[in-house]
Design a protein around this motif. Sequence first.
Motif, PDB file in Angstrom:
ATOM      1  N   ALA A  59      -9.537  -6.225   7.923  1.00  0.00           N
ATOM      2  CA  ALA A  59     -10.314  -4.993   8.103  1.00  0.00           C
ATOM      3  C   ALA A  59      -9.549  -3.992   8.963  1.00  0.00           C
ATOM      4  O   ALA A  59      -9.535  -2.795   8.671  1.00  0.00           O
ATOM      5  N   VAL A  60      -8.895  -4.466  10.021  1.00  0.00           N
ATOM      6  CA  VAL A  60      -8.085  -3.578  10.871  1.00  0.00           C
ATOM      7  C   VAL A  60      -6.978  -2.953  10.031  1.00  0.00           C
ATOM      8  O   VAL A  60      -6.753  -1.732  10.062  1.00  0.00           O
ATOM      9  N   ARG A  61      -6.312  -3.774   9.240  1.00  0.00           N
ATOM     10  CA  ARG A  61      -5.221  -3.285   8.393  1.00  0.00           C
ATOM     11  C   ARG A  61      -5.747  -2.268   7.366  1.00  0.00           C
ATOM     12  O   ARG A  61      -5.163  -1.210   7.165  1.00  0.00           O
ATOM     13  N   ARG A  88      -9.235  -8.911  19.671  1.00  0.00           N
ATOM     14  CA  ARG A  88      -9.423  -7.819  20.628  1.00  0.00           C
ATOM     15  C   ARG A  88      -8.100  -7.095  20.865  1.00  0.00           C
ATOM     16  O   ARG A  88      -8.036  -5.865  20.855  1.00  0.00           O
ATOM     17  N   ALA A  89      -7.025  -7.851  21.006  1.00  0.00           N
ATOM     18  CA  ALA A  89      -5.704  -7.244  21.229  1.00  0.00           C
ATOM     19  C   ALA A  89      -5.257  -6.455  19.998  1.00  0.00           C
ATOM     20  O   ALA A  89      -4.710  -5.347  20.130  1.00  0.00           O
ATOM     21  N   ALA A  90      -5.494  -6.991  18.807  1.00  0.00           N
ATOM     22  CA  ALA A  90      -5.092  -6.286  17.580  1.00  0.00           C
ATOM     23  C   ALA A  90      -5.858  -4.980  17.422  1.00  0.00           C
ATOM     24  O   ALA A  90      -5.292  -3.944  17.037  1.00  0.00           O
ATOM     25  N   ILE A  91      -7.143  -4.996  17.738  1.00  0.00           N
ATOM     26  CA  ILE A  91      -7.951  -3.778  17.613  1.00  0.00           C
ATOM     27  C   ILE A  91      -7.520  -2.748  18.652  1.00  0.00           C
ATOM     28  O   ILE A  91      -7.367  -1.565  18.345  1.00  0.00           O
ATOM     29  N   ARG A  92      -7.300  -3.199  19.876  1.00  0.00           N
ATOM     30  CA  ARG A  92      -6.850  -2.253  20.909  1.00  0.00           C
ATOM     31  C   ARG A  92      -5.495  -1.654  20.555  1.00  0.00           C
ATOM     32  O   ARG A  92      -5.262  -0.462  20.779  1.00  0.00           O
ATOM     33  N   GLN A  93      -4.602  -2.464  19.997  1.00  0.00           N
ATOM     34  CA  GLN A  93      -3.289  -1.954  19.601  1.00  0.00           C
ATOM     35  C   GLN A  93      -3.451  -0.909  18.488  1.00  0.00           C
ATOM     36  O   GLN A  93      -2.802   0.139  18.518  1.00  0.00           O
ATOM     37  N   ALA A  94      -4.306  -1.176  17.519  1.00  0.00           N
ATOM     38  CA  ALA A  94      -4.540  -0.225  16.431  1.00  0.00           C
ATOM     39  C   ALA A  94      -5.160   1.061  16.966  1.00  0.00           C
ATOM     40  O   ALA A  94      -4.803   2.169  16.534  1.00  0.00           O
ATOM     41  N   MET A  95      -6.081   0.939  17.926  1.00  0.00           N
ATOM     42  CA  MET A  95      -6.705   2.124  18.512  1.00  0.00           C
ATOM     43  C   MET A  95      -5.678   2.969  19.266  1.00  0.00           C
ATOM     44  O   MET A  95      -5.668   4.197  19.155  1.00  0.00           O
TER      45      MET A  95
END
Length: 193
Positions: free
Chosen positions: A33-35, A67-74
């Motif tokens: 979903a992040v991707r 959480r880390a992947a979402i923060r990095q994407a943000m």
Amino acid sequence: MNGADSSRDARVARLRQARQADSAAKAARTKGAVRDLLNAGQRISFAGVARKADVSTWFVYNTAALRAAIRQAMSEQAQHGVQAAAVPRPARATPASLHTDLATAREEIQELKRERDALKHRLRFALGAEIDNAVQPGLVQRVQDLERHTQALTRDLAEARTQAARLTEQQQESDETIASLRLALREAMRTVP
């Protein structure tokens, strides 16, 4: 008794494996979903990713890798100035989707407030620097433009608050419906022999 203990241990082990498999599937959906949101140019938020992956916001907040992947994407979007695209809404609202929509609306309101405050701060400095060099008619026009922009942001914030209130009402209605259905189910279970 030894046989009963070993069968219980086997059941517990199967349950653990099933839970781990479910968590792994949820994590894979969340990373996908992040991707997908990044590729679509849609704004990344914890609630938005949770909704897209069909997982709870608790799950994305409390899984360190997610959480880390979402923060990095943000942060990547913040650096590149990605604007929010229209997020398609499901045709039929469920209590879980309403909770997620409410969380998304609240998060977006907080983001709008932060953006508004940052813009106010930047405007104060910019106006202070320009007052010394600006001609009076040009300054008046700039102040009027800034006031119009502030009014537009205020309207956007009011709309977001209205949407949040509407989602809260829908959530309350859904909660009441769920409570009445549970009560009816209990009554039905009591009448079944």
